[in-house]
Each structure stands twice: as structure tokens, then as C-alpha cells.
Motif scaffolding. Sequence first.
Motif, PDB file in Angstrom:
ATOM      1  N   UNK A  39      32.977  28.398  46.434  1.00  0.00           N
ATOM      2  CA  UNK A  39      33.289  27.018  46.809  1.00  0.00           C
ATOM      3  C   UNK A  39      33.575  26.214  45.544  1.00  0.00           C
ATOM      4  N   UNK A  40      34.518  25.262  45.576  1.00  0.00           N
ATOM      5  CA  UNK A  40      34.858  24.491  44.370  1.00  0.00           C
ATOM      6  C   UNK A  40      33.665  23.774  43.760  1.00  0.00           C
ATOM      7  N   UNK A  41      32.731  23.294  44.586  1.00  0.00           N
ATOM      8  CA  UNK A  41      31.590  22.529  44.076  1.00  0.00           C
ATOM      9  C   UNK A  41      30.391  23.413  43.765  1.00  0.00           C
ATOM     10  N   UNK A  42      30.567  24.714  43.822  1.00  0.00           N
ATOM     11  CA  UNK A  42      29.467  25.633  43.581  1.00  0.00           C
ATOM     12  C   UNK A  42      29.028  26.324  44.857  1.00  0.00           C
ATOM     13  N   UNK A  43      28.349  27.428  44.692  1.00  0.00           N
ATOM     14  CA  UNK A  43      27.950  28.207  45.858  1.00  0.00           C
ATOM     15  C   UNK A  43      29.126  28.997  46.407  1.00  0.00           C
ATOM     16  N   UNK A  73      42.257  37.719  44.354  1.00  0.00           N
ATOM     17  CA  UNK A  73      41.356  38.869  44.430  1.00  0.00           C
ATOM     18  C   UNK A  73      41.937  39.953  43.527  1.00  0.00           C
ATOM     19  N   UNK A  74      41.192  40.340  42.481  1.00  0.00           N
ATOM     20  CA  UNK A  74      41.752  41.305  41.531  1.00  0.00           C
ATOM     21  C   UNK A  74      41.508  42.740  41.980  1.00  0.00           C
ATOM     22  N   UNK A  75      41.885  43.684  41.106  1.00  0.00           N
ATOM     23  CA  UNK A  75      41.820  45.096  41.456  1.00  0.00           C
ATOM     24  C   UNK A  75      40.405  45.569  41.753  1.00  0.00           C
ATOM     25  N   UNK A  76      39.401  44.887  41.186  1.00  0.00           N
ATOM     26  CA  UNK A  76      38.016  45.301  41.400  1.00  0.00           C
ATOM     27  C   UNK A  76      37.394  44.665  42.640  1.00  0.00           C
ATOM     28  N   UNK A  77      38.127  43.750  43.268  1.00  0.00           N
ATOM     29  CA  UNK A  77      37.590  43.041  44.425  1.00  0.00           C
ATOM     30  C   UNK A  77      36.955  41.717  44.082  1.00  0.00           C
ATOM     31  N   UNK A  78      36.938  41.357  42.797  1.00  0.00           N
ATOM     32  CA  UNK A  78      36.375  40.078  42.390  1.00  0.00           C
ATOM     33  C   UNK A  78      37.271  38.931  42.863  1.00  0.00           C
ATOM     34  N   UNK A  79      36.654  37.858  43.337  1.00  0.00           N
ATOM     35  CA  UNK A  79      37.385  36.719  43.903  1.00  0.00           C
ATOM     36  C   UNK A  79      37.296  35.535  42.950  1.00  0.00           C
ATOM     37  N   UNK A  80      38.454  34.938  42.637  1.00  0.00           N
ATOM     38  CA  UNK A  80      38.492  33.809  41.707  1.00  0.00           C
ATOM     39  C   UNK A  80      39.266  32.652  42.332  1.00  0.00           C
ATOM     40  N   UNK A  81      38.687  31.457  42.280  1.00  0.00           N
ATOM     41  CA  UNK A  81      39.357  30.256  42.782  1.00  0.00           C
ATOM     42  C   UNK A  81      40.447  29.851  41.815  1.00  0.00           C
ATOM     43  N   UNK A  82      41.689  29.709  42.308  1.00  0.00           N
ATOM     44  CA  UNK A  82      42.808  29.330  41.442  1.00  0.00           C
ATOM     45  C   UNK A  82      43.389  27.959  41.786  1.00  0.00           C
ATOM     46  N   UNK A  88      45.364  22.709  40.657  1.00  0.00           N
ATOM     47  CA  UNK A  88      45.141  23.974  39.968  1.00  0.00           C
ATOM     48  C   UNK A  88      43.743  23.982  39.362  1.00  0.00           C
ATOM     49  N   UNK A  89      43.134  25.143  39.372  1.00  0.00           N
ATOM     50  CA  UNK A  89      41.800  25.312  38.803  1.00  0.00           C
ATOM     51  C   UNK A  89      41.875  26.364  37.710  1.00  0.00           C
ATOM     52  N   UNK A  90      41.754  25.942  36.447  1.00  0.00           N
ATOM     53  CA  UNK A  90      41.736  26.880  35.323  1.00  0.00           C
ATOM     54  C   UNK A  90      43.072  27.556  35.109  1.00  0.00           C
TER      55      UNK A  90
END
Length: 364
Positions: A39-43, A73-82, A88-90
Motif C-alpha cells: 500500500x502507498x501509505x505502508x502495509x 512484479x519482477x522475475x522473482x515474484x517481488x512486487x514493487x509499487x511504481x 510516479x513512485x520512485x
Amino acid sequence: MVQENGMMLEVLPLEAGGARLVRVYGQDPCVVLPGSVPAPAGGSWPITELGDYCFSEKPRSLPASDAVCRYQVDDTGAVRLTRAFGQAVGGSARRYDFDFDAPAADPDDLHPVCGSFVEEVTLPDCLQVIGSCAFYNCRKLRLLTVGAEGLTLGSDVFLNCFALETIRVQAEADAATGLFALVNNITEAVRAEFRPAGAAAPLAALWYPAYWEDIEETPAHILLHTFSGQGYHYRQCFLNNKFLPAEYDAIFPQGHDADDANIMAMLCFDRLRCPWQLSETAAGHYRAFLSANTGRVLARLLKAQDTDSIRALLALDVLDKAAFAEGAALAAKAENAAAAALLADAEHKKFAAAKPKRRYDFDF
């Protein structure tokens, strides 16, 4: 399953908590969806809903870009908010333009996982709702994997999903699941299996034959509903979302002349190879029909090049000499040397042992 080039998700947060998956983009037709997103605000937000037309080629009423969050979602399955609510985030924001009527200009760009492109989908265990027409016109979707949660489905979820053959439920066979809601949203023949994550084989494998519903209005303006085929009755064998094996098995002896004999042969085969709570009486009915229809099963397994299932069929010991001869002909026609060898070996072991040895007494 790892996404070779990653995938992108668009998610709409829900007021009641959780989030609705709106759209999936990627280059792999087989996707495994994460159970939650940051979530953008954490959690984090668990993905509890699949939006209307989520995997449809022509989505309708998509939320505005400033109402959703975008995740990589990258090759390892890790999820990143973009991207969060239009911002835009980061890092630098990347823009994706999708035109369903024209090919992508850049073959490396992600494109919607939808329509006839999608082949397999694994839904999150925490999913609770599948929206209307979520898989509309997914004509090559063949496998849908769901968790142990109960499910609420909208209308026409699997409309025109002609290739959908298997629904895999990652749960114990006696658990309350969403299988009742799923199979009752499908009128075509479909196979279901209870197979917990990591299990080497299904605990129970079930077929739900196709059925047709006819509605006729009488002169008194009363609507009469009639069903052709036993598929409708098989789909009612649940109580509180738990599968009822005795009720399911009791249907077969009642008759199945209106059903596809190929599907009924597979129903018998799968029920015998995964005999969860299968009574001896029910097994006898299934074995009798399977013994008379082994060619139907072999033809299907040979077409799928499913050698493991051919071994399972041979282990049931339902083939007689005529069935072995038919199987050999089918294997030769399919040019499947491995299957032909399995059949020949099984036939030799079964009938060579039964052949009496000739005894010679020599009296000089």
C-alpha cells in the motif's frame, strides 16, 4: 511460475479493505498472481477481488488512472509499487499505450494478458470475488488454479472459454472451497481436482459433464426448466461449499446415455485413479464402464502425450486382450513408441503369467 519478463498489475483499493485487480500486463500467457501488494501509505493490501472483464480483451468501465495503483512484479515474484493514483513512485515513470487493434510497436513492451493470449492463471489464495465476464473470450485458457477460500462469482465469468479443461483447487478434498460456484458458472464439460500446493498428485479428480437447459412456457404461462445430461446434477453435489463424494458417485448408475461417452469414460478413470472416499460399489460401476471404454481414454491420453496417465490406466488393470489390441493400434496411429512399449509390456505381464506352462515327462 516465474514471469520471464515480469508483469505489471493495475489495482484498485477498496474501502472495505483489500484491493481489486483491474488489469494484468506481461509477455507470458501463464501468470501467477501475488496474494498482496504494498500500500502507498505502508502495509499491504490483499487482492480480494478480480474486476469485471479483468482478463477480457475488451474491458469495460475501467477506473480512471488516478484511482488505481500500478505495480511491477519482477522475475522473482517481488512486487514493487511504481505509480500511485496517477503519480510516479520512485524513478522515472514509464508510459504504456495499448491498442488492441494494432500490433505493439515494440515487441519488448508489456501487453495485456487477456483474450486468446492467456492460457493459465493462478489466482491468489485470498481472492473472494470474481467479477462478471472476468475471463470473457479467453478462448485458450486451459487451466485455472484457485485457493481454498470460498468464492462469489458474477455472471458469464467464463463465457466463450472453450479450451478451459481443468480447475485446480489448492485445498484438501473435504475443505469448503469455491469449487461449487466455479463449476456452476460453466455449462461445458470441465475437470476439477483438489491438489494442495506442493502435492505430487491430486487427492481427488472429478469431471463435470456438459449440460443444456431448456425453458418452455406452458399455455398457463408457467416456465418449465428441463435439463439435458447429468452435468447439472453433478454440479449440485455440495453442502456448505464442501464436495459430497457419495452423492456424486450415486449419479452414475442412474444413467448417462445423454452424456458424452468420452467424458464419462474420463470421469470413471479419474475417479478410480484418485479414489478419495470411493466405495467398493461405486468403484464397481466405474470399472465396468471403463473396461468397455478404455479406447476412449487412451485416445485422449495419447493425444495429450500424457504418459503418466497411461501408466495410471494400466495400473487399474481394466484392459483385456481386445483393449490391448485397440490400444496398440491407437499408439501406432499416434506414432507414440513409448506408449506402445508400455502397453506391450503390460500385456505381456498380464497374460504371460496366466498362460499355463507345458509339462514334458520323458520315460526312457
